[in-house]
Motif scaffolding. Structure first.
Motif, short mmCIF file in Angstrom:
data_model
loop_
_atom_site.label_atom_id
_atom_site.label_comp_id
_atom_site.label_asym_id
_atom_site.label_seq_id
_atom_site.Cartn_x
_atom_site.Cartn_y
_atom_site.Cartn_z
N ASP A 5 0.93 -1.04 -0.03
CA ASP A 5 -0.11 -0.05 0.08
C ASP A 5 1.10 1.36 -0.14
O ASP A 5 2.00 1.20 0.33
N ASP A 9 -0.18 5.01 0.82
CA ASP A 9 -0.70 6.21 1.67
C ASP A 9 -0.54 5.94 3.20
O ASP A 9 -1.31 4.90 3.47
N ASN A 10 0.04 6.62 3.70
CA ASN A 10 0.11 6.18 5.17
C ASN A 10 0.83 4.72 5.48
O ASN A 10 0.55 4.32 6.69
N ASP A 26 -0.29 -3.11 4.58
CA ASP A 26 -1.44 -2.04 4.50
C ASP A 26 -1.67 -1.54 5.62
O ASP A 26 -1.59 -2.31 7.00
N ASP A 27 -1.88 -0.19 5.84
CA ASP A 27 -2.24 0.30 7.49
C ASP A 27 -3.69 0.33 7.57
O ASP A 27 -4.20 0.62 8.67
MG LIG Z 1 -2.95 3.45 3.16
#
Ligand SMILES: [Mg+2]
Length: 232
Positions: free
Chosen positions: A13, A15-16, A176-177
């Motif tokens: 992933d 973002d973040n 992934d977050d």
């Molecule tokens: Mg993310």
């Protein structure tokens, strides 16, 4: 290629996940999303915020609700939200991250980006981090299509596997977050690591088999994909 011979794929992933949640980019993004809802749906700031989070909970992405219910042009949304973020001031090259990814043995596993953002945003982020050259490809949410899917919908994972050219769920690694994204990946058999920020509360139930507090922990949970330190 027979499924037995397939080389595993490691999906990342963006973002973040590849940059820290503490950069607060999600807050900058949330403000632009609220503003977009406010302007395009003629809502008060408060109602805009509420609807934004309702769509986020229901669909995994605010934009999916906007397109479904309000016929909003997803590409215009992308240009006013993701592409409008002043990321150059916030995301800096990360040598530690680059080293981590370079330490993954690409003779054992292939590296692939997997984002719910549109291609322009995804590419911009990995370029700013100076890791864009380390991945074979990217699966993104295609806002230009009439019917687009995003994680955690099964169609999006199918799309990622198809684009990365892998058939076996058991040979997919993933970090992934997002809790719901990890839960869906874990359920289909992907080797999934849910990335929590050090400040995040512990979920009542883990999203996936693996849960980590930093990307560096990937070395401990998935040692089989890293270069053999003795041969370095
Ligand atoms: Mg993310």
């Amino acid at each position: 290629m027979a499924e037995d011979d397939e080389k595993p794929v490691f999906f990342f992933d963006i973002d973040n996940c590849l940059y820290s949640k503490s950069l607060d980019i999600h807050r900058m993004m949330a403000e632009l999303i609220d503003k977009f809802f406010e302007d395009h749906l003629s809502l008060s700031r408060e109602d805009a915020n509420e609807l934004h989070y309702r769509y986020y909970r229901e669909y995994g992405l605010a934009i999916e609700g906007l397109v479904r219910h309000h016929k909003v042009d997803a590409l215009e949304y992308n240009s006013k939200v993701d592409d409008a973020l002043p990321l150059e001031n916030v995301i800096k090259p990360n040598p530690e991250l680059r080293q981590l990814i370079q330490d993954i043995d690409t003779s054992k596993v292939r590296l692939w980006l997997f984002t719910n953002a549109y291609i322009t945003h995804g590419k911009r982020v990995v370029k700013l981090l100076q890791i864009d050259d380390l991945f074979e490809g990217i699966t993104f949410c295609d806002y230009s299509s009439d019917k687009f899917f995003c994680k955690p919908h099964a169609e999006m994972y199918d799309k990622a596997m198809q684009e990365a050219g892998i058939k076996s769920n058991e040979k997919c690694y993933f970090v992934d977050d997002s809790y719901i994204n990890c839960k869906a990946a874990d359920a289909r058999g992907w080797k999934t690591a849910h990335l929590l920020d050090p400040a995040d509360p512990e979920p009542t139930q883990q999203a996936s088999r693996y849960q980590i507090r930093g990307l560096m922990d990937l070395r401990n949970i998935f040692p089989e994909v890293f270069k053999d330190p003795s041969s370095a």
